[in-house]
Design a protein around this motif. Structure first.
Motif, PDB file in Angstrom:
ATOM      1  N   ILE A  14       5.814   5.877   6.608  1.00  0.00           N
ATOM      2  CA  ILE A  14       6.093   6.360   5.263  1.00  0.00           C
ATOM      3  C   ILE A  14       5.229   7.558   4.888  1.00  0.00           C
ATOM      4  CG2 ILE A  14       5.740   5.736   2.824  1.00  0.00           C
ATOM      5  CD1 ILE A  14       7.001   3.019   3.460  1.00  0.00           C
ATOM      6  N   ASP A  15       3.938   7.543   5.258  1.00  0.00           N
ATOM      7  CA  ASP A  15       3.033   8.595   4.796  1.00  0.00           C
ATOM      8  C   ASP A  15       3.252   9.938   5.494  1.00  0.00           C
ATOM      9  OD1 ASP A  15       2.160   7.369   7.093  1.00  0.00           O
ATOM     10  OD2 ASP A  15       0.044   7.527   6.632  1.00  0.00           O
ATOM     11  N   THR A  16       3.997   9.987   6.612  1.00  0.00           N
ATOM     12  CA  THR A  16       4.268  11.269   7.291  1.00  0.00           C
ATOM     13  C   THR A  16       5.750  11.635   7.236  1.00  0.00           C
ATOM     14  OG1 THR A  16       4.559  10.150   9.445  1.00  0.00           O
ATOM     15  CG2 THR A  16       2.350  10.937   8.890  1.00  0.00           C
ATOM     16  N   PHE A  17       6.553  10.798   6.631  1.00  0.00           N
ATOM     17  CA  PHE A  17       8.003  10.945   6.687  1.00  0.00           C
ATOM     18  C   PHE A  17       8.499  12.242   6.051  1.00  0.00           C
ATOM     19  CE2 PHE A  17      12.154  10.009   4.617  1.00  0.00           C
ATOM     20  CZ  PHE A  17      12.918   9.891   5.756  1.00  0.00           C
ATOM     21  N   TYR A  29      -1.167   4.151  -1.776  1.00  0.00           N
ATOM     22  CA  TYR A  29      -2.419   3.799  -2.450  1.00  0.00           C
ATOM     23  C   TYR A  29      -3.642   4.097  -1.579  1.00  0.00           C
ATOM     24  CZ  TYR A  29      -0.249   1.318  -6.385  1.00  0.00           C
ATOM     25  OH  TYR A  29       0.441   0.997  -7.531  1.00  0.00           O
ATOM     26  N   ASN A  30      -3.435   4.204  -0.260  1.00  0.00           N
ATOM     27  CA  ASN A  30      -4.571   4.493   0.608  1.00  0.00           C
ATOM     28  C   ASN A  30      -5.138   5.893   0.373  1.00  0.00           C
ATOM     29  OD1 ASN A  30      -1.975   5.260   1.926  1.00  0.00           O
ATOM     30  ND2 ASN A  30      -3.326   6.104   3.491  1.00  0.00           N
ATOM     31  N   LEU A  31      -4.394   6.743  -0.326  1.00  0.00           N
ATOM     32  CA  LEU A  31      -4.888   8.077  -0.662  1.00  0.00           C
ATOM     33  C   LEU A  31      -5.746   8.077  -1.919  1.00  0.00           C
ATOM     34  CD1 LEU A  31      -1.673  10.228   0.012  1.00  0.00           C
ATOM     35  CD2 LEU A  31      -3.609   9.805   1.552  1.00  0.00           C
ATOM     36  N   GLU A  32      -5.728   6.960  -2.643  1.00  0.00           N
ATOM     37  CA  GLU A  32      -6.522   6.863  -3.869  1.00  0.00           C
ATOM     38  C   GLU A  32      -7.859   6.184  -3.567  1.00  0.00           C
ATOM     39  OE1 GLU A  32      -5.097   8.407  -6.157  1.00  0.00           O
ATOM     40  OE2 GLU A  32      -2.972   8.281  -5.624  1.00  0.00           O
ATOM     41  N   ASN A  33      -8.903   6.598  -4.274  1.00  0.00           N
ATOM     42  CA  ASN A  33     -10.205   5.938  -4.145  1.00  0.00           C
ATOM     43  C   ASN A  33     -10.276   4.836  -5.205  1.00  0.00           C
ATOM     44  OD1 ASN A  33     -12.827   5.134  -3.816  1.00  0.00           O
ATOM     45  ND2 ASN A  33     -13.676   7.201  -3.776  1.00  0.00           N
ATOM     46  N   LEU A  34      -9.755   3.672  -4.858  1.00  0.00           N
ATOM     47  CA  LEU A  34      -9.664   2.576  -5.814  1.00  0.00           C
ATOM     48  C   LEU A  34     -11.009   1.913  -6.083  1.00  0.00           C
ATOM     49  CD1 LEU A  34      -6.325   0.890  -4.652  1.00  0.00           C
ATOM     50  CD2 LEU A  34      -6.670   2.547  -6.490  1.00  0.00           C
ATOM     51  N   TYR A  35     -12.043   2.314  -5.352  1.00  0.00           N
ATOM     52  CA  TYR A  35     -13.380   1.736  -5.554  1.00  0.00           C
ATOM     53  C   TYR A  35     -14.176   2.483  -6.621  1.00  0.00           C
ATOM     54  CZ  TYR A  35     -12.312  -0.794  -1.287  1.00  0.00           C
ATOM     55  OH  TYR A  35     -11.704  -1.604  -0.348  1.00  0.00           O
ATOM     56  N   HIS A  36     -13.609   3.565  -7.163  1.00  0.00           N
ATOM     57  CA  HIS A  36     -14.302   4.353  -8.179  1.00  0.00           C
ATOM     58  C   HIS A  36     -13.531   4.312  -9.500  1.00  0.00           C
ATOM     59  CE1 HIS A  36     -17.562   6.447  -5.867  1.00  0.00           C
ATOM     60  NE2 HIS A  36     -16.843   5.919  -4.888  1.00  0.00           N
ATOM     61  N   LYS A  37     -13.889   5.202 -10.421  1.00  0.00           N
ATOM     62  CA  LYS A  37     -13.216   5.257 -11.713  1.00  0.00           C
ATOM     63  C   LYS A  37     -11.848   5.914 -11.571  1.00  0.00           C
ATOM     64  CE  LYS A  37     -17.417   5.481 -14.547  1.00  0.00           C
ATOM     65  NZ  LYS A  37     -18.174   6.254 -15.566  1.00  0.00           N
ATOM     66  N   LYS A  38     -11.007   5.676 -12.570  1.00  0.00           N
ATOM     67  CA  LYS A  38      -9.662   6.238 -12.563  1.00  0.00           C
ATOM     68  C   LYS A  38      -9.718   7.755 -12.468  1.00  0.00           C
ATOM     69  CE  LYS A  38      -5.311   6.352 -15.149  1.00  0.00           C
ATOM     70  NZ  LYS A  38      -4.456   5.912 -14.018  1.00  0.00           N
ATOM     71  N   GLU A  83       0.819  -1.213   0.000  1.00  0.00           N
ATOM     72  CA  GLU A  83       0.000   0.000   0.000  1.00  0.00           C
ATOM     73  C   GLU A  83       0.850   1.259   0.000  1.00  0.00           C
ATOM     74  OE1 GLU A  83      -2.306   1.522   3.566  1.00  0.00           O
ATOM     75  OE2 GLU A  83      -3.933   0.633   2.393  1.00  0.00           O
ATOM     76  N   ARG A  84       2.003   1.205   0.677  1.00  0.00           N
ATOM     77  CA  ARG A  84       2.846   2.407   0.807  1.00  0.00           C
ATOM     78  C   ARG A  84       4.281   2.093   0.431  1.00  0.00           C
ATOM     79  NH1 ARG A  84       0.038   4.399   6.547  1.00  0.00           N
ATOM     80  NH2 ARG A  84      -2.068   3.920   5.785  1.00  0.00           N
ATOM     81  N   MET A  85       4.905   3.037  -0.276  1.00  0.00           N
ATOM     82  CA  MET A  85       6.270   2.864  -0.750  1.00  0.00           C
ATOM     83  C   MET A  85       7.007   4.186  -0.683  1.00  0.00           C
ATOM     84  SD  MET A  85       8.460   3.549  -3.487  1.00  0.00           S
ATOM     85  CE  MET A  85       7.285   4.131  -4.727  1.00  0.00           C
ATOM     86  N   ALA A  86       8.259   4.131  -0.247  1.00  0.00           N
ATOM     87  CA  ALA A  86       9.136   5.303  -0.273  1.00  0.00           C
ATOM     88  C   ALA A  86      10.462   4.885  -0.887  1.00  0.00           C
ATOM     89  CB  ALA A  86       9.343   5.862   1.133  1.00  0.00           C
ATOM     90  N   PHE A  87      11.077   5.781  -1.637  1.00  0.00           N
ATOM     91  CA  PHE A  87      12.377   5.464  -2.229  1.00  0.00           C
ATOM     92  C   PHE A  87      13.265   6.697  -2.250  1.00  0.00           C
ATOM     93  CE2 PHE A  87      10.552   7.559  -5.867  1.00  0.00           C
ATOM     94  CZ  PHE A  87      11.641   8.056  -6.584  1.00  0.00           C
ATOM     95  N   ILE A  88      14.559   6.460  -2.323  1.00  0.00           N
ATOM     96  CA  ILE A  88      15.522   7.524  -2.587  1.00  0.00           C
ATOM     97  C   ILE A  88      16.521   7.009  -3.615  1.00  0.00           C
ATOM     98  CG2 ILE A  88      15.337   8.579  -0.294  1.00  0.00           C
ATOM     99  CD1 ILE A  88      18.110   7.324   0.327  1.00  0.00           C
ATOM    100  N   ALA A  89      17.164   7.928  -4.313  1.00  0.00           N
ATOM    101  CA  ALA A  89      18.243   7.588  -5.245  1.00  0.00           C
ATOM    102  C   ALA A  89      19.250   8.735  -5.213  1.00  0.00           C
ATOM    103  CB  ALA A  89      17.697   7.380  -6.655  1.00  0.00           C
ATOM    104  N   ARG A  90      20.499   8.401  -4.976  1.00  0.00           N
ATOM    105  CA  ARG A  90      21.530   9.425  -4.817  1.00  0.00           C
ATOM    106  C   ARG A  90      22.157   9.803  -6.156  1.00  0.00           C
ATOM    107  NH1 ARG A  90      21.612   6.458   0.020  1.00  0.00           N
ATOM    108  NH2 ARG A  90      22.434   4.672  -1.130  1.00  0.00           N
ATOM    109  N   ILE A  91      22.665  11.049  -6.223  1.00  0.00           N
ATOM    110  CA  ILE A  91      23.372  11.571  -7.389  1.00  0.00           C
ATOM    111  C   ILE A  91      24.800  11.871  -6.922  1.00  0.00           C
ATOM    112  CG2 ILE A  91      23.411  13.371  -9.157  1.00  0.00           C
ATOM    113  CD1 ILE A  91      20.376  13.733  -8.599  1.00  0.00           C
ATOM    114  N   PRO A  92      25.689  10.882  -6.975  1.00  0.00           N
ATOM    115  CA  PRO A  92      26.977  10.975  -6.279  1.00  0.00           C
ATOM    116  C   PRO A  92      27.936  12.024  -6.826  1.00  0.00           C
ATOM    117  CG  PRO A  92      26.886   8.998  -7.616  1.00  0.00           C
ATOM    118  CD  PRO A  92      25.508   9.584  -7.636  1.00  0.00           C
TER     119      PRO A  92
END
Length: 325
Positions: free
Chosen positions: A292-295, A142-151, A112-121
Motif C-alpha cells: 500500500i505505501d508504494t502503490f 500511520y507508520n509515517l506519523e510520530n504517534l509517540y509525540h504531540k499532535k 496501520e495502512r489503508m488504501a481506497f478508491i471510489a469511482r465517478i461513473p
C-alpha cells in the motif's frame, strides 16, 4: 456538469449492487467495508497529548464529499477499501487472559495502512478499446506519523485519475496526485482535496493516455526495454542519477514479461509488437503486487515511463532514450 446520480450524503454514496470487480491492489492487503472501519476499529492518538488522529474513515468521507462538491454535486460510488498491517490490542479488563480466551468485545484493532478508491461513473471515456472511468482514491499510513509525540500535521496521499474497467488498473498522472498532503484537521484536508480535484485537467490525462495508443514497440525493443529496466537497479549511483527514476522491482518485471505473452487484454499482437497503451497496462497490472505505501508512487512511475518511451520513439529529447538504446 450534469448530475446523473444522487449526491453523496454524509460522505457515503448509495448505489444498487454491481458485479464484483477485481481488486485495484492485491499484495499483503484485504478488503474491508467502511462500516467495519467505523464500528470495529479504534482511532490511534498522539501519545504525548492524547489528541486523536484523523481516522481512515474520516479521510474517506472527506475525500468523497470534497470531490462531489468540487465537481458540482456529482455522484461518487461507494468506496473500495483495502487495509494491511493490522495492529491488535485488548481492553483493560482482559489483561490477564490468554489470547485464545479473549471475547470479541475484549479485542481492539486498527490498521496501520489503508488504501481506497471510489469511482465517478458518469465520467467515462474509452482508450484503446478499454472503457475507463474517473476515479479518486487515497492512501493513509500511520507508520509515517510520530504517534509517540504531540499532535502534528498528518500525512495523506490523494489522487484523481482514471480506472481501466477491463482490468481495474489505475491511471494516475503527476497533476492528479498529491504524494504528501498534510493536514491537522478534517477541514484542512477537505480544502486541499477540493482544490486538487477542482484544478485537475481531465483532458490532459486523457490526451496522454490516447497518445500511448499511437506508438508501438517491436519485440526487440520490448526486450531491450525490459533488459535495461533490470540493469537500472544495479547501475553506479552517478549514472543512475542521470536517468529518470524507475520504481519497479525484478518480480514485477517477471510479471510484465509473462503478461506480454499471455495476458488476454494487453499482450503483444501476432507480429510481436505491443503498443504503449498495452505496455502501460502491463506495468500498472504488475503494480498490484506493490504494498500500500508504494502503490501510488509506482503507478505514477508507470505513466512516466510509458510516456517517456513514447517521446524516445518520436525522437524527442527524453532521458528515457537510455531504456531503448
Amino acid at each position: 456538469m450534469e448530475q446523473l446520480f444522487p449526491i453523496i450524503q454524509n460522505g457515503v454514496a448509495k448505489k444498487k449492487d454491481t458485479l464484483p470487480r477485481k481488486p485495484f491492489i492485491e499484495a499483503n492487503s484485504m478488503e474491508v467495508s467502511l462500516h467495519h472501519l467505523e464500528q470495529a476499529c479504534i482511532i490511534p492518538v498522539f501519545a504525548k497529548d492524547n489528541e486523536r488522529t484523523i481516522s481512515h474513515q474520516e479521510f474517506i468521507d472527506i475525500a468523497m464529499l470534497a470531490t462531489s462538491d468540487a465537481l458540482g454535486g456529482i455522484y461518487v460510488e461507494h468506496p473500495e477499501i483495502r487495509v494491511s498491517h493490522e495492529i491488535k490490542g485488548r481492553t483493560p479488563d482482559a489483561i490477564h487472559k490468554s489470547a485464545k480466551e479473549l471475547y470479541d468485545h475484549e479485542k481492539t484493532i486498527y490498521y496501520e495502512r489503508m488504501a481506497f478508491i471510489a469511482r465517478i461513473p458518469s465520467i467515462e471515456e474509452e482508450i484503446g478499446g478499454n472503457p475507463i472511468t474517473l476515479t479518486i482514491g487515497g492512501v493513509r499510513s500511520y507508520n509515517l506519523e510520530n504517534l509517540y509525540h504531540k499532535k502534528s500535521l498528518e500525512r495523506f496521499k490523494f489522487f484523481i485519475g482514471f480506472q481501466n474497467l477491463v482490468c481495474c488498473n489505475l491511471c494516475i498522472s503527476t497533476d492528479g496526485l498529491k504524494e504528501e498532503m498534510r493536514a491537522s484537521t478534517v477541514k484542512e484536508l477537505y480544502g486541499k482535496i477540493f482544490e486538487l480535484v477542482k484544478n485537475f485537467q481531465v483532458d490532459r490525462l486523457l490526451g496522454q493516455m490516447y497518445d500511448l495508443t499511437q506508438y508501438n514497440l517491436t519485440e526487440h525493443q520490448f526486450a531491450q526495454l525490459i533488459g535495461r529496466c533490470r540493469l537500472y537497479q544495479h547501475l553506479p549511483k552517478e549514472q543512475k542519477r542521470a536517468i529518470p527514476a524507475l520504481e519497479f522491482n525484478d518480480g514485477q518485471f517477471n510479471t510484465i514479461v509473462k503478461d506480454y505473452y499471455q495476458d488476454q487484454s494487453f499482450c503483444r499482437n501476432e507480429s510481436g509488437d505491443i503498443n504503449l497503451w498495452n505496455l502501460y497496462n502491463l506495468f500498472t497490472q504488475a503494480n498490484k503486487s506493490s504494498y500500500i505505501d508504494t502503490f501510488l508512487d509506482r503507478n505514477l512511475n508507470a505513466l512516466q515511463l510509458s510516456t517517456g518511451v513514447g517521446q524516445a520513439l518520436k525522437n524527442e529529447e527524453s532521458g528515457y532514450r537510455w531504456f531503448l538504446s
